[in-house]
Scaffold this motif. Structure first.
Motif, PDB file in Angstrom:
ATOM      1  N   ARG A 475       0.813  -1.210   0.000  1.00 57.70           N
ATOM      2  CA  ARG A 475       0.000   0.000   0.000  1.00 57.70           C
ATOM      3  C   ARG A 475       0.852   1.267   0.000  1.00 57.70           C
ATOM      4  O   ARG A 475       0.342   2.357  -0.269  1.00 57.70           O
ATOM      5  CB  ARG A 475      -0.948  -0.009   1.201  1.00 57.70           C
ATOM      6  CG  ARG A 475      -2.087  -1.012   1.047  1.00 57.70           C
ATOM      7  CD  ARG A 475      -3.180  -0.794   2.080  1.00 57.70           C
ATOM      8  NE  ARG A 475      -4.337  -1.616   1.795  1.00 57.70           N
ATOM      9  CZ  ARG A 475      -4.642  -2.749   2.425  1.00 57.70           C
ATOM     10  NH1 ARG A 475      -3.848  -3.184   3.404  1.00 57.70           N
ATOM     11  NH2 ARG A 475      -5.716  -3.437   2.106  1.00 57.70           N
ATOM     12  N   ARG A 476       2.137   1.135   0.308  1.00 55.57           N
ATOM     13  CA  ARG A 476       3.030   2.296   0.234  1.00 55.57           C
ATOM     14  C   ARG A 476       3.348   2.687  -1.195  1.00 55.57           C
ATOM     15  O   ARG A 476       3.901   3.757  -1.449  1.00 55.57           O
ATOM     16  CB  ARG A 476       4.337   2.012   0.987  1.00 55.57           C
ATOM     17  CG  ARG A 476       4.219   2.039   2.481  1.00 55.57           C
ATOM     18  CD  ARG A 476       5.579   2.071   3.146  1.00 55.57           C
ATOM     19  NE  ARG A 476       6.340   3.272   2.810  1.00 55.57           N
ATOM     20  CZ  ARG A 476       7.264   3.820   3.605  1.00 55.57           C
ATOM     21  NH1 ARG A 476       7.520   3.264   4.771  1.00 55.57           N
ATOM     22  NH2 ARG A 476       7.926   4.893   3.233  1.00 55.57           N
ATOM     23  N   SER A 477       3.024   1.815  -2.117  1.00 56.18           N
ATOM     24  CA  SER A 477       3.338   2.080  -3.525  1.00 56.18           C
ATOM     25  C   SER A 477       2.278   3.004  -4.118  1.00 56.18           C
ATOM     26  O   SER A 477       1.335   2.558  -4.765  1.00 56.18           O
ATOM     27  CB  SER A 477       3.395   0.762  -4.303  1.00 56.18           C
ATOM     28  OG  SER A 477       3.676   0.990  -5.653  1.00 56.18           O
ATOM     29  N   VAL A 478       2.434   4.295  -3.886  1.00 56.39           N
ATOM     30  CA  VAL A 478       1.477   5.295  -4.357  1.00 56.39           C
ATOM     31  C   VAL A 478       1.992   5.884  -5.659  1.00 56.39           C
ATOM     32  O   VAL A 478       2.997   6.599  -5.675  1.00 56.39           O
ATOM     33  CB  VAL A 478       1.266   6.404  -3.311  1.00 56.39           C
ATOM     34  CG1 VAL A 478       0.290   7.448  -3.842  1.00 56.39           C
ATOM     35  CG2 VAL A 478       0.757   5.810  -2.003  1.00 56.39           C
ATOM     36  N   LYS A 479       1.324   5.562  -6.748  1.00 53.18           N
ATOM     37  CA  LYS A 479       1.769   6.074  -8.050  1.00 53.18           C
ATOM     38  C   LYS A 479       1.481   7.566  -8.188  1.00 53.18           C
ATOM     39  O   LYS A 479       0.544   8.094  -7.597  1.00 53.18           O
ATOM     40  CB  LYS A 479       1.093   5.304  -9.178  1.00 53.18           C
ATOM     41  CG  LYS A 479       1.699   3.926  -9.448  1.00 53.18           C
ATOM     42  CD  LYS A 479       1.027   3.278 -10.637  1.00 53.18           C
ATOM     43  CE  LYS A 479       1.681   1.968 -11.021  1.00 53.18           C
ATOM     44  NZ  LYS A 479       2.972   2.150 -11.700  1.00 53.18           N
ATOM     45  N   VAL A 480       2.301   8.221  -9.001  1.00 51.61           N
ATOM     46  CA  VAL A 480       2.182   9.653  -9.220  1.00 51.61           C
ATOM     47  C   VAL A 480       1.265   9.903 -10.418  1.00 51.61           C
ATOM     48  O   VAL A 480       1.473   9.330 -11.491  1.00 51.61           O
ATOM     49  CB  VAL A 480       3.565  10.277  -9.482  1.00 51.61           C
ATOM     50  CG1 VAL A 480       3.451  11.778  -9.699  1.00 51.61           C
ATOM     51  CG2 VAL A 480       4.509   9.981  -8.328  1.00 51.61           C
ATOM     52  N   ALA A 550       4.116  11.336  -2.204  1.00 48.34           N
ATOM     53  CA  ALA A 550       3.040  10.377  -1.937  1.00 48.34           C
ATOM     54  C   ALA A 550       1.749  11.082  -1.555  1.00 48.34           C
ATOM     55  O   ALA A 550       0.687  10.836  -2.142  1.00 48.34           O
ATOM     56  CB  ALA A 550       3.461   9.409  -0.835  1.00 48.34           C
ATOM     57  N   HIS A 551       1.805  11.977  -0.572  1.00 49.06           N
ATOM     58  CA  HIS A 551       0.591  12.671  -0.147  1.00 49.06           C
ATOM     59  C   HIS A 551       0.082  13.618  -1.235  1.00 49.06           C
ATOM     60  O   HIS A 551      -1.130  13.745  -1.446  1.00 49.06           O
ATOM     61  CB  HIS A 551       0.849  13.441   1.151  1.00 49.06           C
ATOM     62  CG  HIS A 551       0.989  12.556   2.350  1.00 49.06           C
ATOM     63  ND1 HIS A 551       2.218  12.119   2.790  1.00 49.06           N
ATOM     64  CD2 HIS A 551       0.069  12.005   3.179  1.00 49.06           C
ATOM     65  CE1 HIS A 551       2.044  11.343   3.856  1.00 49.06           C
ATOM     66  NE2 HIS A 551       0.758  11.256   4.111  1.00 49.06           N
ATOM     67  N   GLY A 552       0.997  14.269  -1.934  1.00 54.42           N
ATOM     68  CA  GLY A 552       0.592  15.155  -3.025  1.00 54.42           C
ATOM     69  C   GLY A 552      -0.041  14.405  -4.174  1.00 54.42           C
ATOM     70  O   GLY A 552      -0.929  14.922  -4.858  1.00 54.42           O
ATOM     71  N   SER A 553       0.384  13.143  -4.391  1.00 52.05           N
ATOM     72  CA  SER A 553      -0.206  12.330  -5.450  1.00 52.05           C
ATOM     73  C   SER A 553      -1.644  11.968  -5.125  1.00 52.05           C
ATOM     74  O   SER A 553      -2.529  12.011  -5.988  1.00 52.05           O
ATOM     75  CB  SER A 553       0.617  11.051  -5.656  1.00 52.05           C
ATOM     76  OG  SER A 553       1.894  11.359  -6.162  1.00 52.05           O
TER      77      SER A 553
END
Length: 674
Positions: A475-480, A550-553
């Motif tokens: 779940r840490r894999s947050v795509k841009v 991550a949060h900005g994505s």
């Protein structure tokens, strides 16, 4: 304050939005699937209202649905592609799904994801077992993942005009991973024989160069500043519409900045930079005027998909050139080798003694098609490097009964489970079952092995019994998120008139607009004179400023999914008019087609400072935990590296295949029904 992206009805008419062009009027929220998909509203990540947006009054589709590259309008992560994954995430799918229905199909390998990684996994598997039966499933309506082809047929051009809609090129192919180079060699791809996007001589010979467009979203006055070779920093800085103090600060940064960290060793200076973003370095260390921060904000956006307020200062130092990331010269750091704090790709590509990139006219979609054509009989009329761009393709052949390798598009996977008793050790599994949604119901197929070459963040929703630590790492894999627009113009006279081939916008929705690279290949010829039709590429990076990548994505994806196509089209017409209007450009006359490739889940962001200092560069990487095999299920995709480069996707595929072939799968059982 007026929203600069809001549509002005009067201006919309001036920009030609009332005139029919080749585009697809698709608005988010309209789910064009049957059965339970109608009940699965298209939402962003948690927190949105449960009520689905109203569908548009009409849905006009391009006529040739059998040829996805020719479709215009909104492409990529459309509502159709995202509705089921989002419903799974929001726990809205299974209450409506009904009982899964076995198809009776048995495969040696099922691959989840028809992007570069998924197709590379299938291609690699066939090297070990040429007689294997393989099924590849994907939620999109085209192969390639982000490596897609945009195709136009201007009346004034003989043959199609081909462009890329996502994965653009082979970056530093000499620095590719061994697995990536192995695949290229087996496909017969010699990167040095391909087009060289970074150094084409055509535009330079016409007096056309890069530029910066200081837009009204950033400065009080709009102005295009052309960065012609040899112009010198003092000359182009003098043209910027910035405050006088900002001008002095820029002259200092580009001319002769001091040692900002006197008395520190080189290692200590690098450690200090690793704790800063580039904007933070300029603001907190250099003390520059706010106009400088505004000017540099989008410098890394095209390559990294986020701005200078999220881009690490140590990577800015490593990739600085004549026009980008000034301010580090006085530190006296050794530039013969990278810092241990640099991002993995920066380290990997350091000192590559070659042009930075090579590419096909359609980008890395060519690699996708060559792999597919070699695996699926009847898909292509040609499979070679020289003729892949001009070859004919039959999408009906992808899922033809009887073929040993089948590709099933618009079929989102909803489950993957090892066979065996509940609670059994997954290492004892001898096979697996994969479920997918066909638009009406869930169907299942049997598999000897499964490779999850999809978004890694989706895997916990598909594989229900993963260990908690692995689920958390996935779940840490947050795509841009990214938007890649391809705009087909009647001609490019205005660009020639202004002497620009590429422009970086300092703060508007689209951060880059550039003419397509002049790449010839085999029988394909690129536009060579300003009177010819051409493709223009535009990039938008919706990552919300002021946050980590991550949060900005996540925040940026909320806004992106809620933005209808007509707003994107309006912004494209508006920005091109503002940039090119002084050169005689008329959006209503000159724009003939628009394709917006929306990648809500775009780049796989690699580990970078200052955001990942809790484990990078010395700790255990989350991806190492996330990609652990689970019984007969292995994990690929560039997320599992993580890196956004095409060779990373290939490396992940090779690793997943190797993990599964350590223990041979069960016999594949009954033959595929004909």
């Amino acid at each position: 304050m007026t929203d600069p992206h809001e549509i002005n009805p009067r201006k919309a008419l001036e920009l030609g939005m009332d005139r029919p062009i080749s585009r697809r009027d698709f608005f988010d929220g309209a789910i064009a699937a049957t059965g339970i998909a109608a009940a699965c509203s298209l939402l962003g990540a948690g927190g949105w209202d449960d009520t689905p947006p109203a569908p548009p009054e009409s849905l006009s589709l391009s006529p040739d649905l059998s040829r996805p590259p020719s479709l215009t309008g909104l492409r990529g992560d459309t509502a159709e592609a995202l509705s089921v994954p989002h419903a799974l995430r929001d726990q809205r799918f299974w209450p409506y799904a009904g009982t899964p229905e076995p198809t009776g199909e048995h495969y040696d390998l099922v691959v989840v994801g028809a992007g570069i990684s998924g197709l590379s996994a299938a291609h690699r598997w066939l090297e070990h077992d040429p007689s294997a039966r393989i099924l590849i499933l994907d939620n999109h309506d085209d192969i390639g993942g982000h490596a897609v082809r945009n195709e136009f047929r201007p009346a004034a051009r003989k043959g199609p005009l081909v462009a890329y809609g996502g994965s653009r090129s082979m970056e530093c192919p000499s620095a590719w991973t061994p697995e990536g180079r192995d695949l290229l060699a087996k496909l017969g791809v010699r990167p040095e024989s391909l087009g060289e996007p970074a150094g084409p001589g055509l535009y330079a010979s016409l007096g056309m160069h890069d530029g910066v467009f200081c837009d009204r979203e950033t400065f009080a006055e709009e102005r295009l500043v052309v960065l012609a070779p040899g112009k010198g920093a003092a000359r182009w800085i003098a043209e910027l519409p910035v405050a006088e103090q900002a001008r002095r600060d820029l002259l200092m940064l580009y001319g002769g900045p001091p040692d900002w960290f006197p008395g520190l060793s080189a290692e200590e200076k690098q450690a200090r930079l690793a704790r800063l973003t580039y904007s933070g370095f300029l603001r907190d260390v250099c003390g520059v005027h706010p106009d400088v921060l505004a000017f540099v904000r989008t410098m890394p956006s095209d390559e990294w998909a986020y701005g200078s307020d999220a881009f690490g200062a140590i990577d800015a130092w490593a990739t600085a050139d004549e026009y980008r990331y000034a301010g580090f010269q006085g530190l006296g750091l050794d530039r013969s080798r990278p810092s241990r704090y640099n991002s993995p790709t920066v380290i990997k590509e350091w000192g590559a003694g070659e042009p930075r990139a090579r590419r096909f006219p359609e980008g890395n979609q060519a690699i996708v098609r060559m792999m597919t054509a070699r695996m699926v009989p009847g898909f292509a009329t040609a499979t070679g490097v020289e003729d892949v761009t001009t070859a004919g393709f039959d999408y009906d052949a992808l899922d033809r009964p009887g073929n040993r390798v089948r590709v099933r598009l618009s079929s989102p996977v909803v489950s993957a489970a090892n066979d065996g008793l509940p609670g059994a050790d997954p290492r004892t599994a001898t096979g697996a079952t994969v479920g997918y949604f066909d638009g009406e119901r869930v169907k299942t197929v049997a598999a000897g092995s499964v490779i999850m070459a999809c978004w890694n963040a989706m895997i916990p929703y598909l594989v229900g019994d993963l260990p908690p630590a692995q689920q958390a790492a996935l779940r840490r894999s947050v795509k841009v998120p990214l938007l890649y627009a391809t705009v087909q113009l009647r001609d490019w006279r205005a660009w020639r008139e202004l002497g620009v081939r590429r422009a970086r916008f300092t703060g508007a929705r689209w951060c880059v607009a550039e003419l397509d690279d002049p790449v010839d290949l085999g029988g394909y010829r690129c536009p060579r004179t300003p009177e010819e039709p051409i493709a223009v590429h535009m990039v938008s990076t919706p990552v919300t400023p002021g946050m980590s990548p991550a949060h900005g994505s996540v925040a940026g994806r909320y806004a992106l999914i809620g933005t209808p196509y007509e707003h994107l089209e309006y912004s494209i017409r508006d920005q091109l008019t503002r940039l090119l209007g002084p050169g005689g450009f008329d959006a209503a006359r000159d724009i003939e087609a628009i394709t917006v490739n929306r990648w809500g889940h775009g780049h796989a962001p690699e580990y970078a400072t200052p955001w990942d200092l809790d484990f990078y560069p010395d700790g255990l990487f989350p991806a190492a935990v996330a990609r652990r095999p689970h019984g007969r299920i292995a994990i690929a995709n560039s997320d599992s590296v993580p890196a956004a480069r095409a060779d990373a996707a290939v490396t992940a595929a090779y690793r997943a295949v190797a993990e599964l072939r350590v223990r041979p799968p069960r016999p594949s059982g009954a033959p595929i029904p004909i």
